[in-house]
Design an enzyme around this catalytic site. Structure first.
Site, PDB file in Angstrom:
ATOM      1  N   SER A  66       0.790  -1.239   0.000  1.00  9.33           N
ATOM      2  CA  SER A  66       0.000   0.000   0.000  1.00  9.33           C
ATOM      3  C   SER A  66       0.815   1.278   0.000  1.00  9.33           C
ATOM      4  CB  SER A  66      -0.961   0.001   1.201  1.00  9.33           C
ATOM      5  OG  SER A  66      -2.014  -0.903   0.968  1.00  9.33           O
ATOM      6  N   TYR A 173     -10.840   2.210   5.332  1.00  5.24           N
ATOM      7  CA  TYR A 173      -9.756   1.933   4.388  1.00  5.24           C
ATOM      8  C   TYR A 173     -10.245   0.959   3.329  1.00  5.24           C
ATOM      9  CZ  TYR A 173      -4.855   1.168   3.030  1.00  5.24           C
ATOM     10  OH  TYR A 173      -3.659   1.111   2.357  1.00  5.24           O
ATOM     11  N   SER A 174     -10.215   1.364   2.080  1.00  6.92           N
ATOM     12  CA  SER A 174     -10.739   0.541   0.992  1.00  6.92           C
ATOM     13  C   SER A 174      -9.805   0.595  -0.209  1.00  6.92           C
ATOM     14  CB  SER A 174     -12.132   1.019   0.576  1.00  6.92           C
ATOM     15  OG  SER A 174     -12.579   0.316  -0.573  1.00  6.92           O
ATOM     16  N   ASN A 175      -9.244  -0.554  -0.579  1.00  4.98           N
ATOM     17  CA  ASN A 175      -8.370  -0.615  -1.747  1.00  4.98           C
ATOM     18  C   ASN A 175      -9.094  -0.206  -3.028  1.00  4.98           C
ATOM     19  OD1 ASN A 175      -5.904  -1.482  -0.543  1.00  4.98           O
ATOM     20  ND2 ASN A 175      -6.803  -3.496  -0.259  1.00  4.98           N
ATOM     21  N   GLY A 312       3.051  -0.712   3.969  1.00  7.81           N
ATOM     22  CA  GLY A 312       2.378  -1.611   3.053  1.00  7.81           C
ATOM     23  C   GLY A 312       2.567  -3.057   3.451  1.00  7.81           C
ATOM     24  N   SER A 337       8.232 -12.127   5.643  1.00  7.77           N
ATOM     25  CA  SER A 337       7.826 -13.124   6.619  1.00  7.77           C
ATOM     26  C   SER A 337       8.428 -14.473   6.265  1.00  7.77           C
ATOM     27  CB  SER A 337       6.299 -13.210   6.707  1.00  7.77           C
ATOM     28  OG  SER A 337       5.734 -13.378   5.425  1.00  7.77           O
TER      29      SER A 337
END
Length: 364
Positions: A66, A173-175, A312, A337
């Site tokens: 993001s 919050y909206s992509n 992000g 990760s």
């Protein structure tokens, strides 16, 4: 810079300690870049690839998630500066074919106050998830990581879902907002988003390590590897997410960059080199709900001072981009990760602790 400051910049034990804490928490690797009054410092910890010993490259490419939104918002605001758009323009006037709520403005789109359903899925406060347009979680995502999604498909799918709230009455919050921003940019300019981003940002700043991949699966060398773990019928599985088709995020999070490029971009943006002062002020005027401006978070630190940031996250990847309001001090970097078994809420909580540790080390 004096020799004393150069030496100090090369010796940052507090940052090395913070990086090791990140690895100890279960991340495979981390690379960081800090630019401040002591100079430029880079470092990494952990491994670049599971089963190997090499550390992540400090000049490596990574998926920024993001953080892409700050670039996209800057492109939109540059178009405002060119008088090709207005922040109070109705998005539906530019994209009538979508059937958008006619109350949604360009400002609402960039600030996540449009109420549009999130095309990648909605998380509720009680932990429940409402699936989005794309295959978003666990084994479902792993099985669909090479599928191509078109931006129009993502937006239309989100519009088929009930709005979260009436435009301008709340924040969520909206992509979908930033996929919509891509369509708006391309409609107004008649050119693809990668071309406009290069014209307005990448070219002028010389950001040669930043890529808008669209549907391309590869990531430029050098790079670390990201990993995504999920439960599959009671068995913990881990897949390498270094290569995948990022079109499911589109302009909400598909970008690839480097710590150096993110520093250059965010320092230039906050230093006033990309936007007129009045539009930079608009960008940094936050909604009170979560402190979100137009493509950037505005955070007041406990000990005083302000930082601007946008982080992000992708399956397997995390990105950091922080700056002081004058652009003089920045923190940028990437986390990957590993194979430690952690569910999504645990991973998110760990990432949040990591961010706060680094912000205190650099900005406190």
């Amino acid at each position: 810079m004096s020799e004393q400051n150069t030496a100090a910049a090369q010796d940052r034990p507090e940052l090395r300690k913070a990086m090791q804490e990140i690895v100890d928490a279960g991340f495979a690797g981390v690379q960081l870049r800090v630019n401040d009054e002591l100079g430029e410092w880079t470092g990494s910890a952990g491994v670049s690839e599971l089963g190997m010993t090499a550390k992540p490259p400090t000049d490596g490419h990574f998926r920024v998630g993001s953080v892409t939104k700050t670039f996209v918002a800057t492109v939109v605001l540059r178009l405002v500066a060119e008088d090709r758009l207005g922040l109070e323009d109705l998005v539906a006037d530019h994209l009538p074919e979508l059937g958008l709520d006619r109350r949604i403005t360009v400002r609402m789109m960039l600030q996540h106050t449009s109420g549009l359903f999130n095309c990648t899925g909605e998380f509720s406060a009680d932990g429940t998830v409402e699936p989005g347009v794309v295959a978003g979680f666990g084994k479902e995502w792993a099985d669909h990581q090479f599928v191509t999604y078109r931006p129009e498909e993502l937006v239309r799918g989100a519009l088929a879902k009930p709005a979260r709230f009436e435009p301008g009455t709340s924040w969520s919050y909206s992509n979908t907002n930033y996929v919509l921003a891509r369509l708006l940019i391309e409609k107004v300019t008649g050119r693809p988003l990668p071309e406009e981003t290069h014209r307005l940002i990448l070219g002028p700043l010389g950001l040669t390590g930043t890529v808008l991949p669209e549907t391309r699966e590869d990531i430029p060398e050098p790079h670390a590897h990201g990993y995504f773990g999920y439960d599959d019928a009671g068995q913990w599985k881990v897949v390498d997410t270094t290569r995948f088709n990022p079109s499911w995020a589109s302009a909400a999070g598909d970008m690839i960059s480097t710590a150096r490029d993110l520093h250059t971009f965010f320092s230039a943006l906050n230093g006033g080199r990309l936007l007129p002062s009045e539009l930079l002020a608009e960008m940094r005027d936050p909604d009170p709900t979560m402190g979100y401006g137009l493509g950037v978070f505005v955070e007041e630190l406990e000990g005083g001072g302000t930082v601007l940031h946008h982080n992000g996250g992708f399956w397997g990847w995390g990105a950091l981009m922080y700056s002081t309001p004058d652009g003089a001090k920045t923190l940028t970097g990437s986390l990957t990760s590993g194979d430690v078994e952690m569910d999504l809420p645990t991973m998110a909580g760990t990432f949040e602790k990591v961010k706060q540790t680094l912000v205190k080390a650099v900005f406190a």
